[in-house]
Motif scaffolding. Structure first.
Motif, PDB file in Angstrom:
ATOM      1  N   PRO A  71       0.831  -1.204   0.000  1.00 27.59           N
ATOM      2  CA  PRO A  71       0.000   0.000   0.000  1.00 27.59           C
ATOM      3  C   PRO A  71       0.870   1.261   0.000  1.00 27.59           C
ATOM      4  O   PRO A  71       1.893   1.301   0.701  1.00 27.59           O
ATOM      5  N   PRO A  72       0.516   2.271  -0.780  1.00 28.06           N
ATOM      6  CA  PRO A  72       1.329   3.485  -0.847  1.00 28.06           C
ATOM      7  C   PRO A  72       1.483   4.154   0.515  1.00 28.06           C
ATOM      8  O   PRO A  72       0.533   4.265   1.284  1.00 28.06           O
ATOM      9  N   GLY A  73       2.736   4.569   0.787  1.00 24.66           N
ATOM     10  CA  GLY A  73       3.034   5.326   1.991  1.00 24.66           C
ATOM     11  C   GLY A  73       3.097   4.537   3.286  1.00 24.66           C
ATOM     12  O   GLY A  73       3.430   5.090   4.324  1.00 24.66           O
ATOM     13  N   GLU A  74       2.793   3.254   3.261  1.00 23.50           N
ATOM     14  CA  GLU A  74       2.790   2.443   4.485  1.00 23.50           C
ATOM     15  C   GLU A  74       4.030   1.553   4.533  1.00 23.50           C
ATOM     16  O   GLU A  74       4.207   0.688   3.682  1.00 23.50           O
ATOM     17  N   MET A  95      17.174 -17.386   4.798  1.00 24.21           N
ATOM     18  CA  MET A  95      16.801 -16.064   5.311  1.00 24.21           C
ATOM     19  C   MET A  95      18.079 -15.227   5.379  1.00 24.21           C
ATOM     20  O   MET A  95      18.956 -15.490   6.201  1.00 24.21           O
ATOM     21  N   LEU A  96      18.190 -14.244   4.495  1.00 20.40           N
ATOM     22  CA  LEU A  96      19.379 -13.399   4.441  1.00 20.40           C
ATOM     23  C   LEU A  96      19.262 -12.190   5.355  1.00 20.40           C
ATOM     24  O   LEU A  96      20.256 -11.640   5.796  1.00 20.40           O
ATOM     25  N   GLY A  97      18.034 -11.761   5.612  1.00 16.89           N
ATOM     26  CA  GLY A  97      17.818 -10.593   6.442  1.00 16.89           C
ATOM     27  C   GLY A  97      16.409 -10.073   6.253  1.00 16.89           C
ATOM     28  O   GLY A  97      15.548 -10.752   5.696  1.00 16.89           O
ATOM     29  N   ALA A  98      16.194  -8.841   6.719  1.00 15.85           N
ATOM     30  CA  ALA A  98      14.883  -8.201   6.578  1.00 15.85           C
ATOM     31  C   ALA A  98      15.095  -6.750   6.156  1.00 15.85           C
ATOM     32  O   ALA A  98      16.148  -6.158   6.433  1.00 15.85           O
ATOM     33  N   ILE A  99      14.096  -6.212   5.481  1.00 13.91           N
ATOM     34  CA  ILE A  99      14.153  -4.832   5.019  1.00 13.91           C
ATOM     35  C   ILE A  99      12.830  -4.141   5.303  1.00 13.91           C
ATOM     36  O   ILE A  99      11.802  -4.795   5.498  1.00 13.91           O
ATOM     37  N   TRP A 100      12.860  -2.823   5.327  1.00  3.62           N
ATOM     38  CA  TRP A 100      11.651  -2.014   5.371  1.00  3.62           C
ATOM     39  C   TRP A 100      11.487  -1.389   4.000  1.00  3.62           C
ATOM     40  O   TRP A 100      12.443  -0.834   3.453  1.00  3.62           O
ATOM     41  N   VAL A 101      10.303  -1.545   3.410  1.00  3.06           N
ATOM     42  CA  VAL A 101      10.029  -0.929   2.109  1.00  3.06           C
ATOM     43  C   VAL A 101       8.851   0.030   2.241  1.00  3.06           C
ATOM     44  O   VAL A 101       7.927  -0.207   3.019  1.00  3.06           O
ATOM     45  N   ILE A 102       8.932   1.107   1.492  1.00  2.00           N
ATOM     46  CA  ILE A 102       7.850   2.084   1.448  1.00  2.00           C
ATOM     47  C   ILE A 102       7.581   2.391  -0.014  1.00  2.00           C
ATOM     48  O   ILE A 102       8.494   2.776  -0.760  1.00  2.00           O
ATOM     49  N   ARG A 103       6.338   2.196  -0.418  1.00  2.00           N
ATOM     50  CA  ARG A 103       5.942   2.480  -1.792  1.00  2.00           C
ATOM     51  C   ARG A 103       5.587   3.957  -1.898  1.00  2.00           C
ATOM     52  O   ARG A 103       4.781   4.475  -1.134  1.00  2.00           O
ATOM     53  N   GLU A 104       6.180   4.613  -2.868  1.00  2.00           N
ATOM     54  CA  GLU A 104       5.909   6.019  -3.154  1.00  2.00           C
ATOM     55  C   GLU A 104       5.517   6.102  -4.620  1.00  2.00           C
ATOM     56  O   GLU A 104       6.361   6.315  -5.485  1.00  2.00           O
ATOM     57  N   GLY A 105       4.226   5.888  -4.889  1.00  2.00           N
ATOM     58  CA  GLY A 105       3.753   5.798  -6.272  1.00  2.00           C
ATOM     59  C   GLY A 105       4.240   4.486  -6.868  1.00  2.00           C
ATOM     60  O   GLY A 105       4.023   3.423  -6.314  1.00  2.00           O
ATOM     61  N   GLU A 106       4.936   4.574  -7.993  1.00  2.00           N
ATOM     62  CA  GLU A 106       5.505   3.367  -8.603  1.00  2.00           C
ATOM     63  C   GLU A 106       6.943   3.136  -8.142  1.00  2.00           C
ATOM     64  O   GLU A 106       7.570   2.154  -8.513  1.00  2.00           O
ATOM     65  N   ASP A 126       4.406   2.376  16.888  1.00  2.00           N
ATOM     66  CA  ASP A 126       2.947   2.257  16.827  1.00  2.00           C
ATOM     67  C   ASP A 126       2.294   3.373  16.016  1.00  2.00           C
ATOM     68  O   ASP A 126       1.274   3.159  15.375  1.00  2.00           O
ATOM     69  N   ASP A 127       2.901   4.558  16.035  1.00  9.88           N
ATOM     70  CA  ASP A 127       2.326   5.684  15.285  1.00  9.88           C
ATOM     71  C   ASP A 127       2.540   5.550  13.778  1.00  9.88           C
ATOM     72  O   ASP A 127       1.996   6.311  12.992  1.00  9.88           O
ATOM     73  N   LYS A 128       3.346   4.592  13.353  1.00 11.65           N
ATOM     74  CA  LYS A 128       3.687   4.328  11.947  1.00 11.65           C
ATOM     75  C   LYS A 128       4.285   5.542  11.252  1.00 11.65           C
ATOM     76  O   LYS A 128       4.209   5.686  10.049  1.00 11.65           O
ATOM     77  N   LYS A 129       4.927   6.420  12.073  1.00 13.42           N
ATOM     78  CA  LYS A 129       5.557   7.611  11.521  1.00 13.42           C
ATOM     79  C   LYS A 129       7.061   7.623  11.768  1.00 13.42           C
ATOM     80  O   LYS A 129       7.740   8.584  11.406  1.00 13.42           O
ATOM     81  N   SER A 130       7.570   6.570  12.404  1.00 14.83           N
ATOM     82  CA  SER A 130       9.006   6.486  12.677  1.00 14.83           C
ATOM     83  C   SER A 130       9.373   5.044  13.014  1.00 14.83           C
ATOM     84  O   SER A 130       8.508   4.215  13.276  1.00 14.83           O
ATOM     85  N   PHE A 131      10.686   4.787  12.984  1.00 10.16           N
ATOM     86  CA  PHE A 131      11.224   3.473  13.326  1.00 10.16           C
ATOM     87  C   PHE A 131      11.962   3.570  14.655  1.00 10.16           C
ATOM     88  O   PHE A 131      12.428   4.644  15.049  1.00 10.16           O
ATOM     89  N   VAL A 167       8.914  -6.603  -6.807  1.00  9.71           N
ATOM     90  CA  VAL A 167       9.911  -5.710  -6.224  1.00  9.71           C
ATOM     91  C   VAL A 167      11.167  -6.525  -5.964  1.00  9.71           C
ATOM     92  O   VAL A 167      11.116  -7.590  -5.355  1.00  9.71           O
ATOM     93  N   GLU A 168      12.293  -5.996  -6.430  1.00  7.12           N
ATOM     94  CA  GLU A 168      13.581  -6.623  -6.183  1.00  7.12           C
ATOM     95  C   GLU A 168      14.465  -5.610  -5.479  1.00  7.12           C
ATOM     96  O   GLU A 168      14.383  -4.416  -5.721  1.00  7.12           O
ATOM     97  N   VAL A 169      15.320  -6.122  -4.592  1.00  7.50           N
ATOM     98  CA  VAL A 169      16.237  -5.267  -3.845  1.00  7.50           C
ATOM     99  C   VAL A 169      17.664  -5.772  -4.063  1.00  7.50           C
ATOM    100  O   VAL A 169      17.894  -6.975  -4.158  1.00  7.50           O
TER     101      VAL A 169
END
Length: 186
Positions: A71-74, A95-106, A126-131, A167-169
């Motif tokens: 979902p965009p922005g989440e 399992m190589l690791g974990a990442i955080w992804v954020i969709r910004e449009g495409e 919890d506020d989903k505005k920071s890590f 999505v590839e990283v």
């Protein structure tokens, strides 16, 4: 008496047999030496040639999820599963690791979920505005920039691309506790 007098009828003379035996021993010795030298040379040349997953800068693209599922922005935490290599073996689906992804449009932005301070797992607040890193209270903005705590640098950004809806990283690992990015093998 001729040298071949004791040999059975039709058998090659002993000198010819010795020559053939010498050739077989030489060929066997070369094959044995090659079996040792070729893996050793590829092991030694591997880092210089840039094997995938090494710290040499070569890309290591790993598929992590479908673009449509983001979902965009989440921010979404995704596992990175791929091949793990050591000197002589390749283990698939590790399992190589974990990442955080954020969709910004495409466009997709990805950051390592490993804290640059001491390698703890970074979580979404919890506020989903920071890590937040729960180990030593480092706090990061959604951009990955540190806001508080002992982290010596921002969250490690990773290159991304979208290929046929996936999505590839370009997955990499960096040394903990340093202000500059120092890629480590793996």
């Amino acid at each position: 008496m001729p040298a071949s007098a004791g040999a059975p009828f039709g058998a090659p003379p002993p000198e010819e047999r010795r020559g053939a035996l010498k050739a077989l021993v030489a060929i066997g010795g070369l094959a044995y030496a090659g079996a040792i030298v070729v893996p050793a040379a590829s092991f030694l040349a591997g880092p210089a040639a840039g094997n995938a997953g090494s710290a040499s800068g070569r890309e290591r693209w790993v598929r992590v999820g479908r673009l449509a599922d983001l979902p965009p922005g989440e921010p979404r935490r995704l596992r990175v599963i791929g091949e793990e290599r050591d000197a002589f073996t390749v283990a698939k689906d590790q399992m190589l690791g974990a990442i955080w992804v954020i969709r910004e449009g495409e466009k997709i932005r990805a950051m390592s979920a490993t804290c640059p301070h001491l390698g703890c797992g970074i979580e979404l607040n919890d506020d989903k505005k920071s890590f937040n890193c729960p180990c030593h209270a480092s706090r990061f903005a959604l951009s990955g920039v540190p806001e508080t705590g002992p982290s010596p640098r921002p969250m490690d950004a990773l290159a991304t691309r979208v290929v046929e809806g996936w999505v590839e990283v370009d997955f990499r690992r960096y040394r903990d506790g340093t202000a500059e990015l120092q890629e480590i093998a793996g």
